[in-house]
Design an enzyme around this catalytic site. Structure first.
Site, PDB file in Angstrom:
ATOM      1  N   ARG A 148       0.875  -1.172   0.000  1.00  0.00           N
ATOM      2  CA  ARG A 148       0.000   0.000   0.000  1.00  0.00           C
ATOM      3  C   ARG A 148       0.909   1.216   0.000  1.00  0.00           C
ATOM      4  NH1 ARG A 148       2.659   1.327   3.828  1.00  0.00           N
ATOM      5  NH2 ARG A 148       1.307   3.118   4.095  1.00  0.00           N
ATOM      6  N   GLY A 149       0.304   2.394  -0.042  1.00  0.00           N
ATOM      7  CA  GLY A 149       1.080   3.618  -0.181  1.00  0.00           C
ATOM      8  C   GLY A 149       1.019   4.012  -1.649  1.00  0.00           C
ATOM      9  N   ASP A 158      -2.798  10.476  -1.127  1.00  0.00           N
ATOM     10  CA  ASP A 158      -3.194   9.505  -2.144  1.00  0.00           C
ATOM     11  C   ASP A 158      -3.677  10.186  -3.417  1.00  0.00           C
ATOM     12  OD1 ASP A 158      -3.425   8.033   0.571  1.00  0.00           O
ATOM     13  OD2 ASP A 158      -3.281   6.475  -0.961  1.00  0.00           O
ATOM     14  N   ARG A 216      -7.749  -0.272  -6.388  1.00  0.00           N
ATOM     15  CA  ARG A 216      -7.857   0.804  -5.391  1.00  0.00           C
ATOM     16  C   ARG A 216      -8.281   2.081  -6.120  1.00  0.00           C
ATOM     17  NH1 ARG A 216      -4.751   0.499  -0.707  1.00  0.00           N
ATOM     18  NH2 ARG A 216      -6.280   1.970   0.048  1.00  0.00           N
ATOM     19  N   ASN A 247      -6.067  11.583   1.815  1.00  0.00           N
ATOM     20  CA  ASN A 247      -5.055  10.732   2.453  1.00  0.00           C
ATOM     21  C   ASN A 247      -5.800   9.818   3.427  1.00  0.00           C
ATOM     22  OD1 ASN A 247      -2.251   9.984   2.841  1.00  0.00           O
ATOM     23  ND2 ASN A 247      -2.371  10.965   4.844  1.00  0.00           N
ATOM     24  N   LYS A 248      -5.083   8.915   4.035  1.00  0.00           N
ATOM     25  CA  LYS A 248      -5.654   7.923   4.953  1.00  0.00           C
ATOM     26  C   LYS A 248      -6.642   8.547   5.933  1.00  0.00           C
ATOM     27  CE  LYS A 248      -4.868   4.444   4.936  1.00  0.00           C
ATOM     28  NZ  LYS A 248      -5.720   3.551   4.114  1.00  0.00           N
TER      29      LYS A 248
END
Lengths: 358, 358
Positions: B47-48, B257, B110, B267-268
């Site tokens: 991930r990332g 992201d 994703r 982002n997260k």
């Protein structure tokens, strides 16, 4: 309305729901010794400021029961006392001294929750008087402990009523940590507001911060809401801004472990973040707590002692390792939300504003 | 500086560190099939955003490898190609069509991470040309994938340098989610800023939000910092206000992201909360991301698609049930932080401000 058996005196022992096992297991612990009650408090088998007040009061009765325990009988029960069995050789002074030692032991289990010390102080006002007869003193102590329990139920119901007036049919409410029946003698504080609104026919959807590290929101608020048929959605503690940006949230309501004279409020770690986020979205943020949570001896939140808990609560969950051993962890049990972020303090006396003595 | 083997082409397969097992177990997965790579992406084994870009590019090479696999040989490796072994009967059109199908499959794993689509688009620009010879096309695709990988390393290092100039010796930095080497080809974005500052001799202490629900902060940032000897403290996502009220935090730095043209940054989940809290305490809040994360086709954050993930990520942790089955869960993978909360966007080109094309 439904009252949970969070904590009860039962024939010479303190019985309580082991909250660390919920929602997977519902288990009532029967504790015969003060040491076991202290372990249960420290391990958060029972938690929630008002419930801890009752635990403190009952703990003193348990101390007496443990020390002068007699085979096949008991002195204290929810339905009454059996003090004729109390040994005549125990002097007033011996009983007073012994209770006083246990008062200190119980008080030290959780430094932040004001209700624990408050309840023990109420008990001390009784046992520290001049007494001719230990049985009369113990009967008075029992009466005081039962009064603390009963007043807690009454206060929960009154808080629920006062808070429910702030909610409308169809509201979404967000909360942090568990403040339902499990946090009190059996009905609740912040979540009792939701229970009360629902009992008057309003539809309310509760959004429950999961409340890391010990997940009281995910485990306990959900369990109580499911038990009562109230729709509940759990969210990670960092997701409240996303939620508020997507969905209309009528208000946030949280409990309190100690409230300073100026309104600064200590509550479960994560409350301060939620209050700041609510402010950004213009969501009114309320504290619901019995007025005994207000500590007028403390001027501002910076004077509230904050309990630091083990790093392992953050670095593990039930034996599952989530961070390397070498990493440190920051784990205060509480944070202090400044009064200016709080729209009102819902108490058994109504929705108050500081200074609370006016 | 140290580069992690986050993702690599190894003799016809994609190899990657299974990040779901860290910090308890360090395991390199060898994936021979696109289906397995897609599973690894969906399950967040890798991930990332930047790492996903490389995974997308390598995934197309893996598709070719899988379809035309020959016993005892391979076409693509980190050190070069072996395309003489590629079967002569495979036509340019057949290879192009097949790669295109896999491009769609990979892209759909994703939806929020822009780098995945961006890398696949770069690869398409190569394979969609007119080619006489599939081997020449595949060599060019390989070169492009390796360029994406190498540029990612270069960008990480450049981002680290630009960001490190913002930090001083002795600084405390807070971050959310993992943005170190594991999130990229091997060095990082937001946390690379800390790595880079430390490499130039500055002492920096990293405070890592644990990052519920999947704990990338607790599990991965800590693991990377311990590995590099950088002091790291993990905290629950709700504890940042308490931390900032107690301790001087120099700045917050997070990854991204997808970044809209106006600077709104996906982002997260939990990033938005941290940004609001940082604002309250006057702590500058930076985003660190390669410029490929900026999606100029998207005007504002409200147009960024947000992936919704399974409620079980919130309601369970590695098989430990933390909420009753009947409770719902709110679990978006990302939130969108409005640009006005962000002090600057640290990219390989420097610290930028929107609009980014000027």
């Amino acid at each position: 309305m439904k009252i949970l058996p969070t904590i009860a005196l039962k024939k010479g022992a303190v019985e309580l729901i082991d909250q660390t096992l919920l929602p997977v297991e519902y288990k009532i612990l029967r504790l015969n010794r003060v040491e076991d009650l202290c372990e249960a408090i420290k391990a958060l088998r029972i938690r929630g400021a008002p419930a801890l007040g009752v635990a403190g009061a009952y703990g003193l009765l348990l101390a007496v029961e443990e020390k002068w325990r007699q085979h096949d009988t008991w002195y204290f029960d929810a339905d009454g006392t059996n003090l004729d069995a109390f040994p005549a050789i125990a002097t007033v002074e011996a009983v007073q001294q012994y209770i006083d030692i246990n008062a200190k032991i119980l008080r030290d289990t959780r430094p932040t929750a004001v209700n624990l010390g408050w309840a023990i102080d109420r008990m001390r006002k009784i046992y520290a008087r001049v007494w001719d007869d230990p049985k009369a003193m113990l009967q008075a102590l029992y009466n005081e402990a039962q009064a603390i329990y009963n007043e807690d139920i009454e206060m929960s119901l009154a808080m629920g009523r006062h808070g429910a007036a702030l909610l409308n049919d169809g509201d979404n409410v967000i909360t942090h940590c568990n403040t339902g029946g499990l946090a009190t003698s059996g009905y609740g504080t912040a979540v009792a507001v939701v229970f009360s609104a629902v009992e008057t026919g309003k539809r309310v959807h509760l959004y429950a911060d999961e409340t890391r590290p010990l997940l009281q929101g995910a485990r306990l608020n959900t369990w109580e809401c499911v038990d009562r048929g109230i729709p509940v959605t759990v969210l990670c503690d960092g997701a409240s801004a996303s939620l508020m940006s997507e969905k209309k949230i009528a208000c946030a309501i949280v409990g309190a472990d100690r409230i300073a004279a100026n309104g600064d409020t200590a509550n479960k770690i994560g409350t301060y973040n939620l209050a700041i986020v609510a402010k950004r979205f213009g969501v009114p943020f309320y504290v619901a707590a019995p007025s005994s949570t207000i500590d007028t001896a403390i001027a501002t939140g910076s004077d509230i002692p904050i309990e630091q808990r083990s790093p392992d609560e953050v670095k593990q969950y039930r034996g599952v390792i989530v961070a390397p051993e070498e990493a440190e962890a920051y784990n205060p049990a509480f944070d202090v939300t400044p009064h200016e972020l709080i729209a009102g303090w819902i108490t058994e006396k109504g929705v108050l504003q500081p200074p609370f003595d006016r």
